[in-house]
Design an enzyme around this catalytic site. Sequence first.
Site, PDB file in Angstrom:
ATOM      1  N   SER A 674       0.799  -1.221   0.000  1.00  7.86           N
ATOM      2  CA  SER A 674       0.000   0.000   0.000  1.00  7.86           C
ATOM      3  C   SER A 674       0.833   1.273   0.000  1.00  7.86           C
ATOM      4  O   SER A 674       0.282   2.362  -0.076  1.00  7.86           O
ATOM      5  CB  SER A 674      -0.947   0.010   1.210  1.00  7.86           C
ATOM      6  OG  SER A 674      -0.214   0.002   2.400  1.00  7.86           O
ATOM      7  N   LYS A 717      -6.324   4.185   8.781  1.00  7.56           N
ATOM      8  CA  LYS A 717      -5.376   5.091   8.116  1.00  7.56           C
ATOM      9  C   LYS A 717      -5.879   6.535   8.136  1.00  7.56           C
ATOM     10  O   LYS A 717      -5.106   7.470   8.381  1.00  7.56           O
ATOM     11  CB  LYS A 717      -5.144   4.627   6.683  1.00  7.56           C
ATOM     12  CG  LYS A 717      -4.359   3.326   6.577  1.00  7.56           C
ATOM     13  CD  LYS A 717      -4.206   2.868   5.144  1.00  7.56           C
ATOM     14  CE  LYS A 717      -3.398   1.576   5.057  1.00  7.56           C
ATOM     15  NZ  LYS A 717      -3.255   1.097   3.671  1.00  7.56           N
TER      16      LYS A 717
END
Length: 796
Positions: A674, A717
């Site tokens: 990611s 996140k």
Amino acid sequence: MGVCRLPLLPLRADVVFPQTVVPLVINRPSGIRLIDDAMVGERMVALVCQLHPETDTPGMDDLFPTVCVGLVRKMLKFPDGSTRIVCEGQYRARLTGVVQTEPYLVGEVEPYEEIVEEGVELDALVHHVNRFFQRMVDQSQQIPEELQVAAINTREPGRLADLLASSLPFTIEEKQSLLGEINVRSRLERLGQYLSRQLAVLELSTKIQEQVGSELTKAQRDHFLRQQLKAIQEELGENENDNPEIHELWERIKKANPPTEVQNEAQRELERLGGMHPSSAEYSIVRTYLDWLAILPWSKSSRDRLDLRRARKVLDADHYNLEKIKERILEYLAVRKLKKDMKGPILCLAGPPGTGKTSLGKSIARALGREFVRVSLGGVHDEAEIRGHRRTYVAALPGRIIQGIRKAATNNPVFMLDEVDKLGADFRGDPSAALLEVLDPEQNSTFRDHYLDVDFDLSKVMFIATANMLETIPSPLLDRLEVLQLPGYSEEEKTLIAQKYIIPKQLDLHGLGAPDLAITDAAIRRIIADYTREAGLRNLEREIAAICRKVARRRAEGQKGPITIEPNQVAELLGPSRFFRELADRTGTPGVATGLAWTPTGGEILFIEASGMPGKGVLTLTGLLGESMRESAQAALSYLRSHSQILALDTSRFHKTDLHIHVPAGAVPKDGPSAGVAIAAALISLFRGTPIQPNLAMTGEVTLTGRVLPVGGVREKLLAARRAGIQRVLLPRHNEKDLVEIPAEVKADLSVHLVDTLDDVVPRLFTHDSKADRHPRTLKKPAPRLRPAQRSQLEA
């Protein structure tokens, strides 16, 4: 004597030696025909042993290569059709081939010449063999006297070896190896080895027989004494079966109302117990087993409280938010209200530490009106911890499942399997495999613990497992769990939970009341931002407990009046800040990008630093990166090289610049794809010499064609980005569905931009006065001078 042809008589399990006379039974038609023809001729046959006795028609490959040429001395025919012969071995020979198969085998044999090395060593070997043979005679009563006499009177070493080899109980392979040994000294050495082993077996057998005999004698003596005791008790009018302890056990077992199979097993064990003396070791084992059968709640269930409104109030009073879990519990109650015999669900609460998974299990039990049992599985390596030990082991006990049921005293508790993701496996078995039956509603109605060895119904139990991460749970076990995610909390949620739950709890634990201490919302936010960095609430509770302790001390020292904690007093009570927002210090430099990472303890921001130096285009990666993250860096660099003209990058610099990509916090392992977008952004910023906007963070996996693929952990996140002061976030478009679960206050503070490719990413990296944003068209269209192959690649 040269090679000669002789009829071959295959023997299934006999090895004939020279100078020995043996009787043989012939059953095969071919063998009978062979003997008939031999008796008419010279009566010489080659006696050869088969490799596999079960073979009826052996060939050359089924026969041992060494044979004994024998002379048929006598033949007798019997009414059953068999023929019996007496054969005398003449000499050794080697079978060189089979020249005829019908009506019987005829082979070519080559006689062996024995090698005899006279000397002291040969005499010593003869003495050695005789000594071993004499010890065997002393140990065994099976050796005939004729053999002993023959061995004593045999002076020739080779003849002695053949005599003992043919008469003692060696295996076919051992006898065949002695037959094939033409060196007399080597034959005697090998015979000595075989005799030594046979002697060891005889001595051990004799020892075992003596031990078994003494044990049988003791058992017979005990039986005789028990019969005498029984007769004395009958004479006195006492009955051994009238033991009040046994009657009490039977009454307790009947009161527990177990299934018929369990009652029958208990009755058998009670009969065994009645025939034992209380001082015997077996008595206490059987007594403990019957105690377990009597104490388990075979048919005792707690009554479910099926009031949905009350259950909702209980859940809301104990935990803030967590709507999905609360809805699932209310759905279970609703179905339970309509269908009384439904099987218990298998839930798995997954989320970062400190989000309330374990305490939620207690709230569920309170809402349902059931007993609560918690078993911690962290670090469990032994399968017997789940299924129990067999009763044959010393100090055996049931497994943790049955022990938990006993502790609950009902057969339908809320059973929490804590930290199921931290199970281990070693030579003692795999506990996660033992849980497969426990956590399967179709199988756990007949769960069988090794100690009980009878079925126990677990279908009414409501199992709740907790885990920090699902990746370490084996797939078959995870497939049986209904996973409910507990996400991390936002700053507003933490503030509200602290005021409503944590502060009242800590005040009570420290002997304080609500008028004694008040902590403002601003102070709590200061604690959250500067003293804790977590997805859960555990560290926040510790810091609030520390404030309560200091206030309690002031109270104990005589200070009066209420105390209110403001933000400027937090540092005085808790010390200097432990965390700081380093975004402004780390960004603002070309080659630095801010990424977003997911960890088992919540989300984190991640700085990607890229640096260039004169060289030959070598890429160096540091920061304890995993293989996936390294491959993401390679893919991002390959994309920049192949699209350098579109991205307005100087192509010549790629071959003249060594690149070093570093992810700080080098002692912390990092992995996952990611960070691909952040790595690509850092490289673009480095080659352009333009810093990325300081309040921008990004996440997403990058492919070689520049596409941005979705990632996981979006909520964690974004919460981490907001904690760090980020204002804008670049997110893969396929993650748009995850924004539904983001709290409204987080969405209000963050500007989320959805991107499909790196072409969508680049215009948002730099401030609006940069050259890249003045000419956005260069990011969308290929240059007119591109070759057709490049153009087709970009369009793909």
